[in-house]
Write an enzyme that holds these catalytic residues in place. Structure first.
Site, PDB file in Angstrom:
ATOM      1  N   LYS A  87      22.621  31.161  -8.285  1.00  0.00           N
ATOM      2  CA  LYS A  87      22.867  29.984  -7.451  1.00  0.00           C
ATOM      3  C   LYS A  87      23.182  30.445  -6.036  1.00  0.00           C
ATOM      4  O   LYS A  87      24.149  31.167  -5.807  1.00  0.00           O
ATOM      5  CB  LYS A  87      24.003  29.135  -8.023  1.00  0.00           C
ATOM      6  CG  LYS A  87      24.155  27.786  -7.316  1.00  0.00           C
ATOM      7  CD  LYS A  87      25.218  27.805  -6.259  1.00  0.00           C
ATOM      8  CE  LYS A  87      25.321  26.511  -5.486  1.00  0.00           C
ATOM      9  NZ  LYS A  87      26.546  26.477  -4.643  1.00  0.00           N
TER      10      LYS A  87
ATOM     11  N   LYS B 111      32.370  26.089  -9.726  1.00  0.00           N
ATOM     12  CA  LYS B 111      31.830  27.408 -10.075  1.00  0.00           C
ATOM     13  C   LYS B 111      32.590  27.991 -11.262  1.00  0.00           C
ATOM     14  O   LYS B 111      31.992  28.483 -12.225  1.00  0.00           O
ATOM     15  CB  LYS B 111      31.949  28.380  -8.890  1.00  0.00           C
ATOM     16  CG  LYS B 111      31.003  28.064  -7.759  1.00  0.00           C
ATOM     17  CD  LYS B 111      31.128  29.115  -6.656  1.00  0.00           C
ATOM     18  CE  LYS B 111      31.246  28.489  -5.283  1.00  0.00           C
ATOM     19  NZ  LYS B 111      30.274  27.447  -4.967  1.00  0.00           N
TER      20      LYS B 111
ATOM     21  N   GLY C  64      24.931  21.785   0.888  1.00  0.00           N
ATOM     22  CA  GLY C  64      25.978  20.898   1.425  1.00  0.00           C
ATOM     23  C   GLY C  64      26.065  20.891   2.946  1.00  0.00           C
ATOM     24  O   GLY C  64      25.978  19.815   3.561  1.00  0.00           O
TER      25      GLY C  64
ATOM     26  N   GLY D  92      24.978  26.694  -0.341  1.00  0.00           N
ATOM     27  CA  GLY D  92      24.634  26.190   0.988  1.00  0.00           C
ATOM     28  C   GLY D  92      25.426  26.870   2.085  1.00  0.00           C
ATOM     29  O   GLY D  92      24.923  27.054   3.201  1.00  0.00           O
TER      30      GLY D  92
ATOM     31  N   ASP E 166      26.335  23.828  -8.421  1.00  0.00           N
ATOM     32  CA  ASP E 166      27.055  24.795  -9.272  1.00  0.00           C
ATOM     33  C   ASP E 166      26.936  24.395 -10.737  1.00  0.00           C
ATOM     34  O   ASP E 166      26.654  25.219 -11.612  1.00  0.00           O
ATOM     35  CB  ASP E 166      28.544  24.829  -8.903  1.00  0.00           C
ATOM     36  CG  ASP E 166      28.797  25.413  -7.522  1.00  0.00           C
ATOM     37  OD1 ASP E 166      27.956  26.193  -7.047  1.00  0.00           O
ATOM     38  OD2 ASP E 166      29.842  25.077  -6.936  1.00  0.00           O
TER      39      ASP E 166
HETATM   40  P1  ADP Z   1      29.200  27.115  -1.871  1.00  0.00           P
HETATM   41  O1  ADP Z   1      28.342  26.598  -0.779  1.00  0.00           O
HETATM   42  O2  ADP Z   1      28.865  28.532  -2.213  1.00  0.00           O
HETATM   43  O3  ADP Z   1      29.227  26.222  -3.083  1.00  0.00           O
HETATM   44  P2  ADP Z   1      31.979  26.286  -1.471  1.00  0.00           P
HETATM   45  O4  ADP Z   1      32.613  26.141  -0.109  1.00  0.00           O
HETATM   46  O5  ADP Z   1      31.664  25.045  -2.191  1.00  0.00           O
HETATM   47  O6  ADP Z   1      30.692  27.211  -1.270  1.00  0.00           O
HETATM   48  O7  ADP Z   1      32.951  27.179  -2.381  1.00  0.00           O
HETATM   49  C1  ADP Z   1      33.489  28.428  -1.937  1.00  0.00           C
HETATM   50  C2  ADP Z   1      34.882  28.249  -1.338  1.00  0.00           C
HETATM   51  O8  ADP Z   1      35.869  28.016  -2.356  1.00  0.00           O
HETATM   52  C3  ADP Z   1      35.443  29.446  -0.637  1.00  0.00           C
HETATM   53  O9  ADP Z   1      34.931  29.602   0.680  1.00  0.00           O
HETATM   54  C4  ADP Z   1      36.952  29.204  -0.641  1.00  0.00           C
HETATM   55  O10 ADP Z   1      37.379  28.592   0.548  1.00  0.00           O
HETATM   56  C5  ADP Z   1      37.135  28.185  -1.761  1.00  0.00           C
HETATM   57  N1  ADP Z   1      38.140  28.601  -2.765  1.00  0.00           N
HETATM   58  C6  ADP Z   1      39.083  27.794  -3.307  1.00  0.00           C
HETATM   59  N2  ADP Z   1      39.874  28.428  -4.161  1.00  0.00           N
HETATM   60  C7  ADP Z   1      39.466  29.733  -4.195  1.00  0.00           C
HETATM   61  C8  ADP Z   1      39.910  30.912  -4.889  1.00  0.00           C
HETATM   62  N3  ADP Z   1      40.938  30.895  -5.742  1.00  0.00           N
HETATM   63  N4  ADP Z   1      39.241  32.066  -4.661  1.00  0.00           N
HETATM   64  C9  ADP Z   1      38.185  32.115  -3.805  1.00  0.00           C
HETATM   65  N5  ADP Z   1      37.723  31.036  -3.109  1.00  0.00           N
HETATM   66  C10 ADP Z   1      38.352  29.841  -3.290  1.00  0.00           C
HETATM   67 MG    MG Z   2      29.949  24.237  -3.128  1.00  0.00          MG
END
Ligand code: ADP
Ligand code: MG
Length: 293
Positions: free
Chosen positions: A31, A250, A74, A34, A191
């Protein structure tokens, strides 16, 4: 090249051999988030990280693995919504999706992000094929919660179209728009969709490429990176509240996947050039690895 440099290169290639043998013919669902993608694309549209992701996927395919790419979008959706002056609300990380928002989501995922990924991979040969969850009824969805509008939850995965592409040595690149049995399109969290697709394909590995080095015990502390964990430890972490926002789907999907037969799940920094190669073909690996335990 000096003798030492040549020996070091030979050692790296030799280190990869057992991994190449082990993953022969195995399905790996990747995966690509974004956020990692957004950071990958510079102001001039050139992207080293995207190019390195594409060549990694092609290398995996070329040594006999079966990569399946699932992508999000996103930030890219947010950017187009902002350009047309439309705001979205989020509930538990899910975008409230009215009919107009769904139109934008489809334009961005199917008209921009998916073809960009396909094009980046196909620089290396005629390999990638883009599809959405509606193709071959890959993702049958239902409304997750009427308050979220046209957000779909995955009811059924029919992986046959993906198997058929893999049998032809192609690399499926999947945008997570699903459809209900009447044909109504739904916006599905990428995810969750990647996890469900990995389960349905009996994948060996599920890899989340995101914008952080892995799962942290304290999101603000890089030293708290969890390099390896089990499903039961993850359940404890989820309950303790140290996992928030985009990490929640995730972690839940990793947990579900390894409990349903996927051998291992990983959370890696997709902005790091060649993150996939480092994880798959080296002894150390990178990021967070989740095993059934
Ligand atoms: P993606 O586009 O890959 O789905 P997201 O922003 O949705 O990215 O998810 C990743 C984010 O999750 C990280 O940048 C971080 O800010 C957040 N996050 C929240 N809790 C945690 C954690 N315990 N460990 C790592 N990242 C975390
Ligand atoms: Mg995300």
């Amino acid at each position: 090249m000096s003798g030492d440099a040549a020996a070091a290169r030979a050692a790296i290639l030799t280190e990869a051999l057992p991994y190449i043998q082990r993953w022969q013919g195995r399905i790996v669902v990747i995966k690509y988030g974004g956020n990692a993608l957004a950071d990958a694309v510079g102001p001039d549209g050139e992207s080293e990280a995207l190019a390195s992701f594409a060549s990694d996927v092609v290398l995996m395919r070329s040594v006999g693995m079966c990569p399946v790419v699932v992508h999000g979008g996103g930030p890219q959706i947010g950017a187009l919504l902002a350009r047309v002056g439309k705001e979205s609300a989020f509930v538990d990380g899910l975008r409230v999706t009215d009919a107009e928002t769904l139109e934008i989501v489809r334009m961005v995922l199917l008209g921009q992000v998916n073809p960009d990924l396909v094009a980046a991979i196909n620089v290396h040969g005629a390999m990638a094929v883009g599809l959405s969850g509606a193709d071959g009824r890959l993702l049958t969805t239902r409304v997750a919660d009427p308050a979220l509008g046209l957000v779909g939850e995955v009811e059924r995965v029919n992986p046959s179209v993906v198997h058929r592409l893999l049998e032809q040595d192609l690399i499926p690149v999947i945008a997570t728009i699903g459809a209900d049995p009447s044909g109504q399109a739904h916006n599905v969290n990428a995810d969750t969709a990647a996890g469900a697709i990995a389960e349905a394909l009996n994948a060996e590995k599920l890899i989340y490429l995101t914008d952080i080095a892995g799962l942290r015990r304290d999101v603000a502390d890089p030293a708290s990176l969890v390099s390896s964990t089990t499903a039961s430890e993850l359940e404890v972490m989820l309950k303790s509240g140290v996992i928030s926002s985009g990490m929640i789907p995730k972690v839940i999907s990793c947990l579900k996947a390894v409990n349903s037969g996927v051998g291992q799940a990983h959370i890696l920094d997709g902005r790091l050039p060649h993150a996939l190669l480092l994880e798959i073909f080296t002894d150390e690996g990178i990021g967070t690895m989740v095993t059934p335990g």
